[in-house]
Design a protein around this motif. Sequence first.
Motif, PDB file in Angstrom:
ATOM      1  N   ALA A 118       0.842  -1.194   0.000  1.00 31.44           N
ATOM      2  CA  ALA A 118       0.000   0.000   0.000  1.00 31.44           C
ATOM      3  C   ALA A 118       0.876   1.242   0.000  1.00 31.44           C
ATOM      4  O   ALA A 118       1.976   1.241   0.570  1.00 31.44           O
ATOM      5  CB  ALA A 118      -0.904   0.000   1.236  1.00 31.44           C
ATOM      6  N   PRO A 119       0.444   2.335  -0.651  1.00 32.69           N
ATOM      7  CA  PRO A 119       1.224   3.573  -0.632  1.00 32.69           C
ATOM      8  C   PRO A 119       1.523   4.018   0.794  1.00 32.69           C
ATOM      9  O   PRO A 119       0.642   4.023   1.660  1.00 32.69           O
ATOM     10  CB  PRO A 119       0.321   4.568  -1.359  1.00 32.69           C
ATOM     11  CG  PRO A 119      -0.511   3.714  -2.275  1.00 32.69           C
ATOM     12  CD  PRO A 119      -0.755   2.441  -1.513  1.00 32.69           C
ATOM     13  N   LEU A 120       2.792   4.365   1.042  1.00 37.94           N
ATOM     14  CA  LEU A 120       3.244   4.729   2.378  1.00 37.94           C
ATOM     15  C   LEU A 120       3.241   6.232   2.610  1.00 37.94           C
ATOM     16  O   LEU A 120       2.963   6.698   3.709  1.00 37.94           O
ATOM     17  CB  LEU A 120       4.650   4.167   2.620  1.00 37.94           C
ATOM     18  CG  LEU A 120       4.798   2.646   2.474  1.00 37.94           C
ATOM     19  CD1 LEU A 120       6.255   2.244   2.580  1.00 37.94           C
ATOM     20  CD2 LEU A 120       3.961   1.933   3.528  1.00 37.94           C
ATOM     21  N   CYS A 121       3.600   6.982   1.573  1.00 41.28           N
ATOM     22  CA  CYS A 121       3.623   8.444   1.670  1.00 41.28           C
ATOM     23  C   CYS A 121       3.831   8.995   0.264  1.00 41.28           C
ATOM     24  O   CYS A 121       4.250   8.265  -0.638  1.00 41.28           O
ATOM     25  CB  CYS A 121       4.729   8.925   2.609  1.00 41.28           C
ATOM     26  SG  CYS A 121       6.402   8.556   2.046  1.00 41.28           S
ATOM     27  N   PRO A 122       3.553  10.270   0.050  1.00 43.05           N
ATOM     28  CA  PRO A 122       3.759  10.838  -1.282  1.00 43.05           C
ATOM     29  C   PRO A 122       5.243  10.909  -1.637  1.00 43.05           C
ATOM     30  O   PRO A 122       6.116  10.982  -0.761  1.00 43.05           O
ATOM     31  CB  PRO A 122       3.147  12.244  -1.170  1.00 43.05           C
ATOM     32  CG  PRO A 122       2.287  12.214   0.043  1.00 43.05           C
ATOM     33  CD  PRO A 122       2.916  11.221   0.976  1.00 43.05           C
ATOM     34  N   ALA A 123       5.517  10.914  -2.946  1.00 48.49           N
ATOM     35  CA  ALA A 123       6.877  11.167  -3.424  1.00 48.49           C
ATOM     36  C   ALA A 123       7.257  12.603  -3.033  1.00 48.49           C
ATOM     37  O   ALA A 123       6.377  13.464  -2.949  1.00 48.49           O
ATOM     38  CB  ALA A 123       6.934  10.975  -4.934  1.00 48.49           C
ATOM     39  N   PRO A 124       8.510  12.864  -2.750  1.00 53.63           N
ATOM     40  CA  PRO A 124       9.695  12.027  -2.979  1.00 53.63           C
ATOM     41  C   PRO A 124      10.053  11.079  -1.840  1.00 53.63           C
ATOM     42  O   PRO A 124      11.146  10.499  -1.844  1.00 53.63           O
ATOM     43  CB  PRO A 124      10.797  13.079  -3.156  1.00 53.63           C
ATOM     44  CG  PRO A 124      10.389  14.188  -2.271  1.00 53.63           C
ATOM     45  CD  PRO A 124       8.894  14.240  -2.367  1.00 53.63           C
ATOM     46  N   GLY A 125       9.198  10.937  -0.846  1.00 52.47           N
ATOM     47  CA  GLY A 125       9.469  10.004   0.232  1.00 52.47           C
ATOM     48  C   GLY A 125      10.263  10.625   1.364  1.00 52.47           C
ATOM     49  O   GLY A 125      10.401  11.853   1.475  1.00 52.47           O
ATOM     50  N   THR A 126      10.807   9.774   2.213  1.00 54.79           N
ATOM     51  CA  THR A 126      11.521  10.230   3.410  1.00 54.79           C
ATOM     52  C   THR A 126      13.037  10.095   3.291  1.00 54.79           C
ATOM     53  O   THR A 126      13.774  10.921   3.831  1.00 54.79           O
ATOM     54  CB  THR A 126      11.050   9.446   4.644  1.00 54.79           C
ATOM     55  OG1 THR A 126      11.320   8.037   4.453  1.00 54.79           O
ATOM     56  CG2 THR A 126       9.561   9.632   4.867  1.00 54.79           C
ATOM     57  N   TYR A 127      13.528   9.082   2.582  1.00 53.47           N
ATOM     58  CA  TYR A 127      14.976   8.863   2.520  1.00 53.47           C
ATOM     59  C   TYR A 127      15.701  10.001   1.813  1.00 53.47           C
ATOM     60  O   TYR A 127      16.871  10.275   2.103  1.00 53.47           O
ATOM     61  CB  TYR A 127      15.281   7.534   1.825  1.00 53.47           C
ATOM     62  CG  TYR A 127      15.015   6.308   2.679  1.00 53.47           C
ATOM     63  CD1 TYR A 127      14.561   6.416   3.988  1.00 53.47           C
ATOM     64  CD2 TYR A 127      15.222   5.023   2.178  1.00 53.47           C
ATOM     65  CE1 TYR A 127      14.311   5.305   4.773  1.00 53.47           C
ATOM     66  CE2 TYR A 127      14.983   3.901   2.953  1.00 53.47           C
ATOM     67  CZ  TYR A 127      14.529   4.048   4.252  1.00 53.47           C
ATOM     68  OH  TYR A 127      14.293   2.944   5.027  1.00 53.47           O
ATOM     69  N   VAL A 128      15.036  10.660   0.883  1.00 58.21           N
ATOM     70  CA  VAL A 128      15.676  11.747   0.142  1.00 58.21           C
ATOM     71  C   VAL A 128      15.989  12.927   1.053  1.00 58.21           C
ATOM     72  O   VAL A 128      16.846  13.762   0.740  1.00 58.21           O
ATOM     73  CB  VAL A 128      14.782  12.183  -1.035  1.00 58.21           C
ATOM     74  CG1 VAL A 128      13.588  12.991  -0.541  1.00 58.21           C
ATOM     75  CG2 VAL A 128      15.566  12.974  -2.065  1.00 58.21           C
TER      76      VAL A 128
END
Length: 600
Positions: free
Chosen positions: A587-597
């Motif tokens: 399932a989608p976790l969060c919108p792009a660009p995400g957290t690692y960036v």
Amino acid sequence: MAKTTPKPVANLPVTVTAKPDEIVPRPVAHPHKNLDRSIRAALAHTTGGVSPYSVSQAWNDWALHLARSPGRQLELAECAQTNALKMMFYATGALSGKDTPAPFAAKPHDHRFAHDAWDNPPFNLWKQGFLAVQDWWDHATDTTRGLDPQDAERTRFQVRQMLDLMSPSNFPGTNPEIIEETIREGGRNLIEGASHFTEDVMQTLTQTHKPAPEGYQIGTDLACTPGEVVFRNDLFELIQYTPKTKTVRAEPVLFVPAWIMKYYILDLSPQNSMINYLVGQGFSVFMISWCNPTADQADLSLEDYRKRGVLAALDAINAIVPDQKVHANGYCLGGTLLAITAATMARDGDDRLASVTLMAAQVDFAEAGELLLFVDESQVAFVEDMMWEQGYLDRPQMTRTFASIRAEDLIYTRAVNRYFLGKDDLPTDITVWNGDTTRMPARMHSEYLRGLFLENRLTAGRFAVEGRVIALKDIAVPMFVIATESDHIAPWKSVYKTQLFTDCDLTFVLTKGGHNGGILSEPGHPGRHFRIGHRAPGALYRGADRWLAAHPSEPGSWWPKYAAWLGRKNPRNSPLPQMGNPDADLAPLCPAPGTYVHQM
């Protein structure tokens, strides 16, 4: 930076092949050797990671061969005499008001003397004197019979670093542009420059990360192509981009960026985002966003990046877009990793790839350019000891290495503009991205330096994955390979050698620009050109120079050619895929660009 507990990275098993398919574990080091490693690590911090032995070895080799070559000494004496006579003739003409042609010219990439006042006395004499000395040293560090060519290149590189430091363009009293600006500004430029210098020193000492300037926020202005993070593990996040068309190509595209950089070099501003362009062309696009590793992740290996990175991303995509093959695109080190993964999949009968694209990515490192000057046994061991202590190769250590290759522009010209002319760095999307650097986990970087750069195992038939050697010739899917003309990280002739080690259907593109600028070659970008050629499966190898002569330059961007090539390999359209797959725990976790960036 907080002190971290040293990790015994070097004691991990390393593939050292006596027989092609045999893995021999490296013996565990005696604990007392940790004392030696700690001392070398401390020394590495003071030298910026450069091995003093490698430096002295290169100079000793050069000096000893020169000392036993009287003919070579006479040649260099004649060169010095000729340069001196040229300078004398030029100085006489210049001081008497004659229009005497300058005997020496700056190299094409050297912009330090571009200001018009450098052609007026006395600045023209200082400029020509510097270029005359540079010309002599270029001759002096040419390869001599018996001299190791790498040592010759190293001495030339080190001389260039010293000359760049002493260039008259670096000093206020000998740079006409600084003098003019100081008179015009009444010295305010020097005050502003002192402020910039203090700011940079404090940032270097504290290792703080500069916030993105206004208008260049990640997720709003940069890396802003809409999408969702549909998978995450400790190593990467997988972004699925939202389609912009009513239907999409049936087979998805996966981008594998290098872990030495943040992924959004491929998704900068909307107008030069390769991701945004392909999504607009009707492709279903996925992107790996690597984590920025910490000391706790020092044990991450190349195998982790292959298995828990690329293969895990393929597994997730197969669950979201079932029954479809994937077009994989690898950039820089990500392309090298993709080539290793594709060869391993071919060996193991895994046919999930539809095509492989390599952008500015090397598979053979015999001609890897000036980066090879930093790689020998002593240098690698030196870097390993530094990483052993801190758990990773830190951002400033990598930045210094890349900057030193083009020191005249990336170090000294910037310093003159910032500290003497008082000019602030004007932000652009690519400079903001360039400052958003990442770390390299110790084990992975050691394996990369030794297995690929130092020993060149991949094309030598000695690179083993899961205990068995892989071969690039096993890759049967079509390949699209892009090189850039002025790339100093992955020289185009080195990238071109992908054709030497593969037999598949292959399209090769050589485009204008450098390692990043050549890839960011969006339609409408002024002054762009490229060359493109096709090699049929099993065709004979053609050398790089012959290929260049046979393929004329075409104006414009190579992106439309690539989109058309992908379209021909992926002709069927399909309804829009779902974003993620909740039924498969995606399932989608969060919108792009995400957290690692956003990790610093």
